[in-house]
Design a protein around this motif. Structure first.
Motif, short mmCIF file in Angstrom:
data_model
loop_
_atom_site.label_atom_id
_atom_site.label_comp_id
_atom_site.label_asym_id
_atom_site.label_seq_id
_atom_site.Cartn_x
_atom_site.Cartn_y
_atom_site.Cartn_z
N ALA A 179 0.84 -1.20 0.00
CA ALA A 179 0.00 0.00 0.00
C ALA A 179 0.87 1.25 0.00
O ALA A 179 0.61 2.21 -0.74
N VAL A 180 1.92 1.24 0.83
CA VAL A 180 2.86 2.36 0.87
C VAL A 180 3.52 2.54 -0.51
O VAL A 180 3.68 3.66 -1.01
N THR A 181 3.87 1.43 -1.13
CA THR A 181 4.51 1.48 -2.45
C THR A 181 3.62 2.16 -3.48
O THR A 181 4.06 3.04 -4.24
N ALA A 229 16.46 6.61 -5.49
CA ALA A 229 16.20 6.94 -4.08
C ALA A 229 14.81 6.48 -3.66
O ALA A 229 14.65 5.88 -2.58
N LEU A 230 13.81 6.73 -4.51
CA LEU A 230 12.46 6.27 -4.19
C LEU A 230 12.42 4.74 -4.16
O LEU A 230 11.72 4.15 -3.32
N GLY A 231 13.17 4.12 -5.07
CA GLY A 231 13.21 2.66 -5.12
C GLY A 231 13.77 2.05 -3.86
O GLY A 231 13.30 1.00 -3.40
N LEU A 232 14.79 2.69 -3.28
CA LEU A 232 15.37 2.18 -2.03
C LEU A 232 14.34 2.22 -0.89
O LEU A 232 14.26 1.28 -0.09
N ILE A 252 9.06 -3.05 1.32
CA ILE A 252 8.59 -4.36 0.87
C ILE A 252 9.37 -5.48 1.57
O ILE A 252 8.79 -6.49 1.99
N ALA A 253 10.69 -5.31 1.70
CA ALA A 253 11.50 -6.33 2.36
C ALA A 253 11.04 -6.52 3.81
O ALA A 253 10.91 -7.66 4.28
N LEU A 258 3.66 -8.22 -6.73
CA LEU A 258 5.08 -7.89 -6.84
C LEU A 258 5.53 -7.95 -8.30
O LEU A 258 6.30 -7.09 -8.76
N LEU A 259 5.05 -8.94 -9.04
CA LEU A 259 5.38 -9.06 -10.46
C LEU A 259 4.78 -7.89 -11.24
O LEU A 259 5.40 -7.38 -12.19
#
Length: 241
Positions: free
Chosen positions: A85-87, A132-135, A141-142, A160-161
Motif C-alpha cells: 500500500a505504501v509502495t 532513491a524512491l526505489g530504495l 517491501i523487504a 510484486l510481479l
C-alpha cells in the motif's frame, strides 16, 4: 432461472476491465494523432500529458490499490499488504506531483550532470531520484515480506510481479523513449517511434493499473463469495481468505 452448477468457475471481470482499458487507450491515441495532424490538441485527453484525463484515471487506480491493500491487512494482518500500500502511494505521489521530473531536473542543475548513453542530464537526474524512491520502496517491501507468513508472501507474488512490470514500463521505456528521441532528431521515423513509445509506456501503465486493482480486490476479499475465476466451493473460499 438457470443456476450455476456446484464447483462451477465464475467468469473473471479482469478481461472486461482490460478490454475497456484497450478501448480507452485506442480512443486517447486516436485523439492524440488527430491533434498532431490538425494542430488542435486537447491536452487534457493526451496519454502522455501530466494531469490529463488518462493520468487522473491512473491516479484513481493507484489510490484504489492502496486502499484495497489496507483492507487486505485488516482481513489477515499481513504486513506485506501495508508495505505494498505504501509502495502504491509512493507511485501515486510521484505521478501526481511529478517528483522525479522536478527533482531530477533540480539535481541535474545543482550537480551539473552531463548527458550520457544517449540520455539528457535531466534524465540522469530522474534516474537518481527513482533510485532513491526505489530504495525506500524496497526497504518497505523487504520488511513487509519478512514480517509476513509464507502464505501471505506467496499471495503477494502477483502484485510484486505487477510492480516489476510497472518499473519496466514507467522507468525503462521512459528512458528508452528519451534516448531514441534524441537519436532520431530530425528523422522521419521520430514521430511513429514516439507514438509507439507512448503506447508502450502510458498504455501499459493503464493496463497494469487495472490489473493491480483487480489483484488488490482479490486480496481484500471483494469477490462476491469465493472469488472470480475460482471454484465456488468452501475449500476455495478458505484458500482465497
Amino acid at each position: 432461472m438457470a443456476r450455476a452448477l456446484p464447483g462451477a468457475v465464475r467468469p473473471s471481470p479482469i478481461h472486461a476491465l482490460l478490454a475497456l482499458d484497450l478501448i480507452a487507450i485506442s480512443a486517447f491515441l486516436a485523439l492524440h494523432l488527430a491533434g498532431r495532424s490538425t494542430g488542435h490538441r486537447a491536452q487534457w485527453l493526451m496519454l502522455n500529458v501530466d494531469h490529463s484525463l488518462p493520468e487522473f484515471l491512473l491516479y484513481g487506480k493507484w489510490l484504489a490499490v492502496a486502499l484495497l491493500l489496507v483492507w487486505a491487512f485488516r482481513r489477515d494482518s499481513g504486513a506485506v499488504w501495508v508495505a505494498l500500500a505504501v509502495t502504491f502511494l509512493v507511485i501515486l505521489a510521484d505521478d501526481a506531483f511529478r517528483i522525479h521530473e522536478r527533482e531530477g531536473l533540480a539535481l541535474a542543475e545543482r550537480w551539473e550532470l552531463s548527458a550520457a548513453f544517449g540520455l539528457r542530464a535531466r534524465d540522469i537526474g530522474e534516474l537518481l531520484v527513482w533510485a532513491a524512491l526505489g530504495l525506500i520502496v524496497l526497504a518497505s517491501i523487504a520488511a513487509g515480506l519478512w514480517r509476513s507468513t509464507p502464505e501471505q508472501r506467496k499471495a503477494a507474488r502477483p502484485l510484486l510481479l505487477t510492480l516489476v512490470a510497472l518499473v519496466v514500463a514507467g522507468v525503462g521505456v521512459d528512458m528508452l523513449h528519451s534516448a531514441v528521441s534524441g537519436a532520431l532528431l530530425g528523422h522521419p521515423l521520430k514521430q511513429p517511434v514516439a507514438v509507439l513509445m507512448i503506447l508502450l509506456e502510458d498504455g501499459s501503465e493503464l493496463l497494469l493499473g487495472t490489473l493491480a486493482v483487480w489483484l488488490a480486490m482479490r486480496r481484500a476479499g471483494l469477490e462476491n463469495g469465493s472469488g472470480y475465476g475460482m471454484p465456488a466451493t468452501p475449500t476455495a473460499l478458505a484458500k482465497v481468505r
